[in-house]
Design a protein around this motif. Structure first.
Motif, mmCIF file in Angstrom:
data_model
loop_
_atom_site.group_PDB
_atom_site.id
_atom_site.type_symbol
_atom_site.label_atom_id
_atom_site.label_comp_id
_atom_site.label_asym_id
_atom_site.label_seq_id
_atom_site.Cartn_x
_atom_site.Cartn_y
_atom_site.Cartn_z
ATOM 1 N N GLU A 175 0.805 -1.219 0.000
ATOM 2 C CA GLU A 175 0.000 0.000 0.000
ATOM 3 C C GLU A 175 0.841 1.273 0.000
ATOM 4 N N ALA A 176 1.936 1.301 0.724
ATOM 5 C CA ALA A 176 2.774 2.512 0.754
ATOM 6 C C ALA A 176 3.323 2.818 -0.641
ATOM 7 N N LEU A 177 3.751 1.781 -1.348
ATOM 8 C CA LEU A 177 4.289 1.983 -2.692
ATOM 9 C C LEU A 177 3.203 2.440 -3.658
ATOM 10 N N ILE A 178 2.044 1.803 -3.634
ATOM 11 C CA ILE A 178 1.002 2.176 -4.597
ATOM 12 C C ILE A 178 0.497 3.581 -4.313
ATOM 13 N N ARG A 179 0.495 3.992 -3.060
ATOM 14 C CA ARG A 179 0.097 5.366 -2.723
ATOM 15 C C ARG A 179 1.034 6.356 -3.423
ATOM 16 N N LYS A 180 2.339 6.071 -3.401
ATOM 17 C CA LYS A 180 3.319 6.943 -4.072
ATOM 18 C C LYS A 180 3.151 6.906 -5.585
ATOM 19 N N VAL A 181 2.901 5.711 -6.129
ATOM 20 C CA VAL A 181 2.692 5.579 -7.577
ATOM 21 C C VAL A 181 1.471 6.377 -8.003
ATOM 22 N N LEU A 182 0.381 6.247 -7.265
ATOM 23 C CA LEU A 182 -0.847 6.959 -7.622
ATOM 24 C C LEU A 182 -0.684 8.472 -7.480
ATOM 25 N N LEU A 183 0.052 8.910 -6.468
ATOM 26 C CA LEU A 183 0.307 10.346 -6.315
ATOM 27 C C LEU A 183 1.172 10.878 -7.455
ATOM 28 N N TRP A 231 -3.592 -7.292 -8.315
ATOM 29 C CA TRP A 231 -3.507 -8.751 -8.345
ATOM 30 C C TRP A 231 -3.143 -9.318 -6.972
ATOM 31 N N ARG A 232 -2.181 -8.684 -6.299
ATOM 32 C CA ARG A 232 -1.758 -9.178 -4.986
ATOM 33 C C ARG A 232 -2.850 -9.006 -3.929
ATOM 34 N N ILE A 249 -9.695 0.082 -11.528
ATOM 35 C CA ILE A 249 -10.261 1.091 -12.431
ATOM 36 C C ILE A 249 -9.157 1.973 -13.003
ATOM 37 N N VAL A 250 -8.247 2.420 -12.149
ATOM 38 C CA VAL A 250 -7.119 3.249 -12.603
ATOM 39 C C VAL A 250 -6.252 2.462 -13.584
ATOM 40 N N THR A 251 -6.024 1.196 -13.283
ATOM 41 C CA THR A 251 -5.219 0.344 -14.158
ATOM 42 C C THR A 251 -5.831 0.245 -15.547
ATOM 43 N N VAL A 252 -7.127 0.004 -15.604
ATOM 44 C CA VAL A 252 -7.807 -0.112 -16.896
ATOM 45 C C VAL A 252 -7.701 1.207 -17.668
ATOM 46 N N LEU A 253 -7.922 2.326 -17.000
ATOM 47 C CA LEU A 253 -7.814 3.630 -17.673
ATOM 48 C C LEU A 253 -6.394 3.867 -18.182
ATOM 49 N N ASP A 254 -5.402 3.517 -17.369
ATOM 50 C CA ASP A 254 -4.019 3.692 -17.803
ATOM 51 C C ASP A 254 -3.684 2.774 -18.977
ATOM 52 N N LEU A 255 -4.166 1.538 -18.938
ATOM 53 C CA LEU A 255 -3.913 0.627 -20.058
ATOM 54 C C LEU A 255 -4.592 1.123 -21.334
ATOM 55 N N LEU A 256 -5.782 1.679 -21.207
ATOM 56 C CA LEU A 256 -6.450 2.267 -22.375
ATOM 57 C C LEU A 256 -5.644 3.443 -22.924
ATOM 58 N N TRP A 257 -5.073 4.230 -22.033
ATOM 59 C CA TRP A 257 -4.218 5.354 -22.458
ATOM 60 C C TRP A 257 -3.028 4.827 -23.259
ATOM 61 N N VAL A 258 -2.426 3.753 -22.788
ATOM 62 C CA VAL A 258 -1.281 3.153 -23.491
ATOM 63 C C VAL A 258 -1.712 2.670 -24.875
ATOM 64 N N VAL A 259 -2.847 2.008 -24.955
ATOM 65 C CA VAL A 259 -3.346 1.523 -26.249
ATOM 66 C C VAL A 259 -3.561 2.698 -27.195
ATOM 67 N N VAL A 260 -4.181 3.758 -26.720
ATOM 68 C CA VAL A 260 -4.418 4.933 -27.565
ATOM 69 C C VAL A 260 -3.088 5.546 -28.009
ATOM 70 N N GLY A 261 -2.107 5.607 -27.098
ATOM 71 C CA GLY A 261 -0.794 6.135 -27.460
ATOM 72 C C GLY A 261 -0.131 5.317 -28.552
ATOM 73 N N VAL A 262 -0.211 4.012 -28.435
ATOM 74 C CA VAL A 262 0.372 3.133 -29.456
ATOM 75 C C VAL A 262 -0.361 3.301 -30.782
ATOM 76 N N VAL A 290 4.252 2.086 -17.189
ATOM 77 C CA VAL A 290 4.907 1.700 -15.934
ATOM 78 C C VAL A 290 3.932 1.860 -14.762
ATOM 79 N N PHE A 291 3.182 2.976 -14.754
ATOM 80 C CA PHE A 291 2.164 3.142 -13.712
ATOM 81 C C PHE A 291 1.198 1.951 -13.735
ATOM 82 N N ALA A 292 0.748 1.578 -14.924
ATOM 83 C CA ALA A 292 -0.220 0.490 -15.067
ATOM 84 C C ALA A 292 0.338 -0.834 -14.547
ATOM 85 N N ILE A 293 1.622 -1.073 -14.754
ATOM 86 C CA ILE A 293 2.238 -2.312 -14.249
ATOM 87 C C ILE A 293 2.188 -2.340 -12.724
ATOM 88 N N PHE A 294 2.617 -1.252 -12.079
ATOM 89 C CA PHE A 294 2.574 -1.196 -10.607
ATOM 90 C C PHE A 294 1.141 -1.355 -10.097
#
Length: 143
Positions: free
Chosen positions: A12-20, A134-135, A82-95, A124-128
């Motif tokens: 949780e501490a890591l994902i909080r930093k990633v999301l910020l 998943w965990r 939800i954030v992951t899906v939005l970020d993955l969609l952003w990556v798809v649109v970028g590609v 990278v955000f989407a991977i984290f």
């Protein structure tokens, strides 16, 4: 994992930093697109100012959601999904944007590299985020 007697999701501490970090970078991009779409169009060669402005608005709404998620006592794995899906969609649109030769022919070198960089960072955000989800996907579920 326990903290002060209560369960918290793993990482949780890591994902909080990633999301910020995601919120700050998305907010900066959103403000640039919203406040100076003409300059962004000139720098990147993406000349559809309406699309740039709409993307800026989307990013600021996304930032508001991220801030809400991070402000919770416990980061919800479902909200991170939800954030992951939005970020993955952003990556798809970028590609897809980079694959569209009609668009990339109009883009400046800076524009192409900006899209590559933003797409990579969001990936990278989407991977984290996906790993966190998943965990912790069963976190809070009752048996």
């Amino acid at each position: 994992m326990k903290s002060n007697g209560s369960l918290i999701p793993a990482g949780e501490a890591l994902i909080r930093k990633v999301l910020l970090t995601n919120a700050v970078s998305s907010g900066v991009c959103g403000l640039l697109l919203l406040l100076i779409p003409g300059y962004v169009a000139d720098w990147t060669g993406l000349d559809n100012r309406t699309a740039l402005t709409e993307t800026g608005i989307f990013l600021l709404v996304f930032v508001a959601f991220l801030v809400w998620v991070v402000s919770r006592r416990i980061i919800s794995p479902g909200a991170v999904l939800i954030v992951t899906v939005l970020d993955l969609l952003w990556v798809v649109v970028g590609v897809l944007l980079l694959e569209n030769q009609g668009i990339t022919m109009m883009m400046t070198v800076f524009g192409v590299w900006a899209v590559i960089l933003v797409t990579a960072v969001v990936g990278v955000f989407a991977i984290f985020e996906a790993v966190y989800y998943w965990r912790n996907r069963a976190f809070g579920r009752r048996n």
